[in-house]
Design a protein around this motif. Structure first.
Motif, PDB file in Angstrom:
ATOM      1  N   TYR A   4       0.826  -1.210   0.000  1.00  0.00           N
ATOM      2  CA  TYR A   4       0.000   0.000   0.000  1.00  0.00           C
ATOM      3  C   TYR A   4       0.860   1.260   0.000  1.00  0.00           C
ATOM      4  O   TYR A   4       0.517   2.253  -0.638  1.00  0.00           O
ATOM      5  CB  TYR A   4      -0.959  -0.008   1.192  1.00  0.00           C
ATOM      6  CG  TYR A   4      -2.120  -0.961   0.999  1.00  0.00           C
ATOM      7  CD1 TYR A   4      -3.042  -0.756  -0.012  1.00  0.00           C
ATOM      8  CD2 TYR A   4      -2.279  -2.062   1.814  1.00  0.00           C
ATOM      9  CE1 TYR A   4      -4.109  -1.628  -0.208  1.00  0.00           C
ATOM     10  CE2 TYR A   4      -3.346  -2.940   1.635  1.00  0.00           C
ATOM     11  CZ  TYR A   4      -4.250  -2.713   0.621  1.00  0.00           C
ATOM     12  OH  TYR A   4      -5.293  -3.572   0.433  1.00  0.00           O
ATOM     13  N   ARG A   6       3.806   1.564  -1.397  1.00  0.00           N
ATOM     14  CA  ARG A   6       4.299   1.700  -2.774  1.00  0.00           C
ATOM     15  C   ARG A   6       3.226   2.279  -3.685  1.00  0.00           C
ATOM     16  O   ARG A   6       3.495   3.147  -4.506  1.00  0.00           O
ATOM     17  CB  ARG A   6       4.738   0.339  -3.311  1.00  0.00           C
ATOM     18  CG  ARG A   6       6.218   0.271  -3.526  1.00  0.00           C
ATOM     19  CD  ARG A   6       6.650  -1.035  -4.117  1.00  0.00           C
ATOM     20  NE  ARG A   6       6.526  -2.054  -3.082  1.00  0.00           N
ATOM     21  CZ  ARG A   6       6.111  -3.287  -3.292  1.00  0.00           C
ATOM     22  NH1 ARG A   6       5.793  -3.698  -4.477  1.00  0.00           N
ATOM     23  NH2 ARG A   6       6.020  -4.146  -2.294  1.00  0.00           N
ATOM     24  N   GLN A   7       1.987   1.783  -3.526  1.00  0.00           N
ATOM     25  CA  GLN A   7       0.886   2.288  -4.343  1.00  0.00           C
ATOM     26  C   GLN A   7       0.657   3.772  -4.091  1.00  0.00           C
ATOM     27  O   GLN A   7       0.360   4.515  -5.020  1.00  0.00           O
ATOM     28  CB  GLN A   7      -0.402   1.524  -4.051  1.00  0.00           C
ATOM     29  CG  GLN A   7      -0.456   0.175  -4.685  1.00  0.00           C
ATOM     30  CD  GLN A   7      -1.840  -0.427  -4.569  1.00  0.00           C
ATOM     31  OE1 GLN A   7      -2.807   0.243  -4.221  1.00  0.00           O
ATOM     32  NE2 GLN A   7      -1.945  -1.700  -4.862  1.00  0.00           N
ATOM     33  N   GLN A   8       0.810   4.194  -2.848  1.00  0.00           N
ATOM     34  CA  GLN A   8       0.608   5.603  -2.534  1.00  0.00           C
ATOM     35  C   GLN A   8       1.607   6.465  -3.305  1.00  0.00           C
ATOM     36  O   GLN A   8       1.245   7.500  -3.869  1.00  0.00           O
ATOM     37  CB  GLN A   8       0.774   5.833  -1.038  1.00  0.00           C
ATOM     38  CG  GLN A   8       0.524   7.258  -0.614  1.00  0.00           C
ATOM     39  CD  GLN A   8       0.664   7.429   0.885  1.00  0.00           C
ATOM     40  OE1 GLN A   8       1.107   6.533   1.589  1.00  0.00           O
ATOM     41  NE2 GLN A   8       0.294   8.586   1.369  1.00  0.00           N
ATOM     42  N   GLU A  10       2.944   5.785  -6.088  1.00  0.00           N
ATOM     43  CA  GLU A  10       2.618   5.705  -7.512  1.00  0.00           C
ATOM     44  C   GLU A  10       1.251   6.302  -7.827  1.00  0.00           C
ATOM     45  O   GLU A  10       0.800   6.274  -8.970  1.00  0.00           O
ATOM     46  CB  GLU A  10       2.651   4.234  -7.961  1.00  0.00           C
ATOM     47  CG  GLU A  10       4.011   3.599  -7.817  1.00  0.00           C
ATOM     48  CD  GLU A  10       3.958   2.084  -7.976  1.00  0.00           C
ATOM     49  OE1 GLU A  10       2.863   1.528  -8.218  1.00  0.00           O
ATOM     50  OE2 GLU A  10       5.023   1.456  -7.849  1.00  0.00           O
ATOM     51  N   ARG A  11       0.574   6.807  -6.797  1.00  0.00           N
ATOM     52  CA  ARG A  11      -0.772   7.376  -6.933  1.00  0.00           C
ATOM     53  C   ARG A  11      -1.771   6.366  -7.507  1.00  0.00           C
ATOM     54  O   ARG A  11      -2.601   6.670  -8.339  1.00  0.00           O
ATOM     55  CB  ARG A  11      -0.771   8.657  -7.762  1.00  0.00           C
ATOM     56  CG  ARG A  11       0.000   9.772  -7.120  1.00  0.00           C
ATOM     57  CD  ARG A  11      -0.046  11.021  -7.971  1.00  0.00           C
ATOM     58  NE  ARG A  11       0.589  12.114  -7.291  1.00  0.00           N
ATOM     59  CZ  ARG A  11      -0.044  12.987  -6.496  1.00  0.00           C
ATOM     60  NH1 ARG A  11      -1.325  12.882  -6.304  1.00  0.00           N
ATOM     61  NH2 ARG A  11       0.621  13.961  -5.921  1.00  0.00           N
ATOM     62  N   ARG A  12      -1.621   5.114  -7.061  1.00  0.00           N
ATOM     63  CA  ARG A  12      -2.549   4.045  -7.433  1.00  0.00           C
ATOM     64  C   ARG A  12      -3.233   3.578  -6.167  1.00  0.00           C
ATOM     65  O   ARG A  12      -2.637   3.583  -5.100  1.00  0.00           O
ATOM     66  CB  ARG A  12      -1.797   2.857  -8.056  1.00  0.00           C
ATOM     67  CG  ARG A  12      -1.153   3.181  -9.372  1.00  0.00           C
ATOM     68  CD  ARG A  12      -0.470   1.975 -10.018  1.00  0.00           C
ATOM     69  NE  ARG A  12       0.256   1.153  -9.055  1.00  0.00           N
ATOM     70  CZ  ARG A  12       0.098  -0.163  -8.906  1.00  0.00           C
ATOM     71  NH1 ARG A  12      -0.750  -0.825  -9.654  1.00  0.00           N
ATOM     72  NH2 ARG A  12       0.794  -0.842  -8.028  1.00  0.00           N
ATOM     73  N   TRP A  13      -4.466   3.120  -6.278  1.00  0.00           N
ATOM     74  CA  TRP A  13      -5.218   2.686  -5.097  1.00  0.00           C
ATOM     75  C   TRP A  13      -5.989   1.411  -5.411  1.00  0.00           C
ATOM     76  O   TRP A  13      -7.186   1.395  -5.511  1.00  0.00           O
ATOM     77  CB  TRP A  13      -6.168   3.795  -4.632  1.00  0.00           C
ATOM     78  CG  TRP A  13      -5.468   5.102  -4.512  1.00  0.00           C
ATOM     79  CD1 TRP A  13      -5.548   6.157  -5.367  1.00  0.00           C
ATOM     80  CD2 TRP A  13      -4.536   5.491  -3.510  1.00  0.00           C
ATOM     81  NE1 TRP A  13      -4.736   7.170  -4.955  1.00  0.00           N
ATOM     82  CE2 TRP A  13      -4.104   6.796  -3.813  1.00  0.00           C
ATOM     83  CE3 TRP A  13      -4.025   4.871  -2.376  1.00  0.00           C
ATOM     84  CZ2 TRP A  13      -3.184   7.485  -3.033  1.00  0.00           C
ATOM     85  CZ3 TRP A  13      -3.113   5.557  -1.599  1.00  0.00           C
ATOM     86  CH2 TRP A  13      -2.710   6.844  -1.927  1.00  0.00           C
ATOM     87  N   HIS A  14      -5.267   0.311  -5.577  1.00  0.00           N
ATOM     88  CA  HIS A  14      -5.885  -0.966  -5.888  1.00  0.00           C
ATOM     89  C   HIS A  14      -5.885  -1.857  -4.647  1.00  0.00           C
ATOM     90  O   HIS A  14      -4.895  -1.928  -3.926  1.00  0.00           O
ATOM     91  CB  HIS A  14      -5.136  -1.674  -7.019  1.00  0.00           C
ATOM     92  CG  HIS A  14      -5.127  -0.892  -8.301  1.00  0.00           C
ATOM     93  ND1 HIS A  14      -6.220  -0.797  -9.120  1.00  0.00           N
ATOM     94  CD2 HIS A  14      -4.164  -0.138  -8.864  1.00  0.00           C
ATOM     95  CE1 HIS A  14      -5.928  -0.025 -10.150  1.00  0.00           C
ATOM     96  NE2 HIS A  14      -4.689   0.385 -10.018  1.00  0.00           N
ATOM     97  N   ASP A  15      -6.976  -2.530  -4.432  1.00  0.00           N
ATOM     98  CA  ASP A  15      -7.095  -3.450  -3.314  1.00  0.00           C
ATOM     99  C   ASP A  15      -6.164  -4.639  -3.551  1.00  0.00           C
ATOM    100  O   ASP A  15      -6.169  -5.231  -4.628  1.00  0.00           O
ATOM    101  CB  ASP A  15      -8.545  -3.921  -3.199  1.00  0.00           C
ATOM    102  CG  ASP A  15      -8.782  -4.821  -2.013  1.00  0.00           C
ATOM    103  OD1 ASP A  15      -7.893  -4.910  -1.136  1.00  0.00           O
ATOM    104  OD2 ASP A  15      -9.861  -5.417  -1.944  1.00  0.00           O
TER     105      ASP A  15
END
Length: 66
Positions: A4, A6-8, A10-15
């Protein structure tokens, strides 16, 4: 680094699935002084069982089950 975090960046928000919890787990606390017993109390509040290890086993500590 967590998935999570890392996703932040990258501005991605996948479950990515279910988050883990300490509920029902057993937590071993080595050193049950002020810091250890406070940590154990927090773990108990989240549903964990706590085991404590200290030099003097006759003394009790907050938050320790055994």
């Amino acid at each position: 680094m967590s998935i999570y975090a890392r996703q932040q960046g990258e501005r991605r928000w996948h479950d990515v699935g279910r988050a883990l919890s300490v509920r029902g787990s057993t937590v071993l606390v080595v050193g049950t002084g002020d810091i250890g017993s406070h940590f154990a109390s927090i773990c108990k509040a989240m549903g964990a069982n706590t085991l404590g290890v200290r030099r003097d086993p006759t003394r009790t500590a907050e938050g320790i089950d055994r």
